[in-house]
Design an enzyme around this catalytic site. Structure first.
Site, PDB file in Angstrom:
ATOM      1  N   LEU A 122       0.809  -1.225   0.000  1.00 31.37           N
ATOM      2  CA  LEU A 122       0.000   0.000   0.000  1.00 31.37           C
ATOM      3  C   LEU A 122       0.840   1.272   0.000  1.00 31.37           C
ATOM      4  CD1 LEU A 122      -2.738  -1.077   2.564  1.00 31.37           C
ATOM      5  CD2 LEU A 122      -2.979  -0.916   0.095  1.00 31.37           C
ATOM      6  N   ARG A 123       2.152   1.134  -0.095  1.00 28.98           N
ATOM      7  CA  ARG A 123       2.986   2.337  -0.084  1.00 28.98           C
ATOM      8  C   ARG A 123       2.681   3.238  -1.272  1.00 28.98           C
ATOM      9  NH1 ARG A 123       7.629  -0.999   1.474  1.00 28.98           N
ATOM     10  NH2 ARG A 123       7.845  -0.882   3.729  1.00 28.98           N
TER      11      ARG A 123
END
Length: 426
Positions: free
Chosen positions: A364-365
């Site tokens: 999810l970065r």
């Protein structure tokens, strides 16, 4: 500097050809990391001072009210004299072209939580010159005077242990304003120099096991720059990965166990022809900028002439860009103060995540960094809400290095991101 706010050259034509809709207001959740405590045989070790600690875990919910800010005219004059005596740095405003790289650097200064920037490109394209020119634009921050970790007097997560102890005891802290620090990490640096080591002088003269802070301590709340980062030794890459992941540096040396805050903007540059970067470290960079050689003959001549002027008389050259530099400083300072009020619509957030999902971005970065970078760009442009154009500008830099590489794919990964962006946002 108007070109800074545009998109990269590879996507200019696409951006100009499609209309985009604006967005209304919303908010982004912020990330927080847990506090870290440390003990070494029941004693806290810091700068050669041993203080007995109580067993158990301390909770630091501190309201700082007893703070004294020092404004000493003599110190201010001394600081100005020191700046004048330093080696002259090429002005950021004088750099011709390379708008994508300059924008990524400015956004990271506005919001350090973006996570840094990786700059890859041909040799001789001004990568290290541009990064080092950022020094003049860095804003001032409040730090505890004399603290080797640049502790924030109001944020427990960015405090050294001694500062926390002083606050809990109700002692008055001496606060000074200092510029954000930029630390260069040489390729040949040893692990002890980077992480910190035993203070041999104190060990021999006073007979105490004292900790001597390293480059990671100096870079706390600042910028850590690694030139030719793809040539960095693996053991140093491991150290950077650990610190970048946790925001803390833990040192185990000769009976000393100590942790200190190490939250920094990680900036790396390199030439892809000289070797690839390890995927684990590449993922830690929030943004990725690609730099190419300028092909326009007139621009090349201008760059050569400007460099010749700087080499002939650096002070006169810097003075000629002083007004532009000050204007940029004010823009950055204003954007940093307005950043918390910038909103992003929920619908835009959903579309960002849809782009990441359809591109098969791991983790999810990519979602988090794209949201943060779009808000920082909106703040830099003086707006309080994010629009689709902001996302179109930053999303290639946020996702380009997170795509899975296909050896048979010839198209640039940044263009793949742009194509997917318009497919989702239209």
């Amino acid at each position: 500097m108007a070109g800074i706010f545009g998109t990269s050259s590879s996507s200019t034509a696409i951006l100009a050809s499609r209309p985009l809709s604006s967005a209304s207001k919303s908010s982004i959740p912020s990330l927080s990391l847990p506090l870290c405590t440390w003990r070494s045989r029941g004693r806290k070790l810091y700068g050669g001072v041993g203080v007995q600690l109580k067993k158990g875990r301390s909770q630091f919910h501190v309201a700082v009210s007893n703070v004294a800010t020092e404004i000493n005219p003599a110190e201010k004059a001394q600081k100005l004299a020191a700046e004048e005596s330093q080696r002259p740095v090429y002005p950021f405003a004088a750099i011709v072209g390379q708008d994508e790289m300059k924008l990524c650097l400015l956004l990271n200064v506005i919001d350090p939580k973006i996570g840094g920037v990786m700059i890859m490109g041909d040799r001789g394209t001004g990568k290290s010159t541009t990064v080092r020119s950022l020094v003049d634009l860095l804003p001032e921050i409040r730090v505890v005077s004399g603290d080797p970790f640049n502790s924030d007097p109001e944020d427990p997560e960015s405090m050294g242990m001694e500062v926390r102890e002083s606050i809990l005891k109700g002692e008055q802290l001496s606060i000074v304003m200092t510029k954000i620090n930029m630390v260069d990490l040489p390729l040949g640096a040893t692990e002890d120099r980077v992480c910190g080591t035993i203070d041999i002088e104190k060990a021999l003269t006073e007979g105490v096991k004292a900790f001597e802070p390293g480059l990671l301590a100096k870079a706390n709340r600042g910028i850590l720059y690694v030139d030719e980062v793809n040539l960095l030794d693996d053991h140093l890459v491991d150290v950077l990965l650990d610190s970048a992941a946790s925001g803390w540096n833990t040192v185990e040396r000769e009976g000393i166990s100590i942790s200190h805050p190490a939250r920094f903007i990680l900036i790396g540059s390199g030439n892809p022809e000289e070797g690839e970067l390890r995927p684990q470290l590449l993922d830690r960079f929030g943004m990725h900028a690609q730099v190419g050689t300028v092909r326009d003959a007139e621009l090349r001549v201008k760059i050569v002439e400007e460099r010749a002027r700087f080499d002939k008389n650096p002070k006169e050259f810097r003075d000629s860009y002083k007004a532009e530099q000050e204007k940029l400083q004010q823009q950055i300072s204003s954007a940093r103060s307005d950043l918390s009020s910038v909103q992003i619509d929920h619908d835009l957030r959903v579309k960002i995540s849809k782009v990441c999902s359809e591109l098969n971005v791991d983790g999810l970065r990519g979602d988090i960094v794209t949201n943060r970078a779009a808000k920082a760009l909106a703040a830099l442009k003086g707006r309080d809400n994010v629009i689709a154009e902001d996302i179109a500008t930053v999303i290639p830099n946020c996702l380009r290095h997170r795509l899975r590489k296909d050896p048979l794919e010839s198209i640039d990964s940044g263009l793949l991101v742009i194509e997917k962006f318009y497919e989702v946002f239209s």
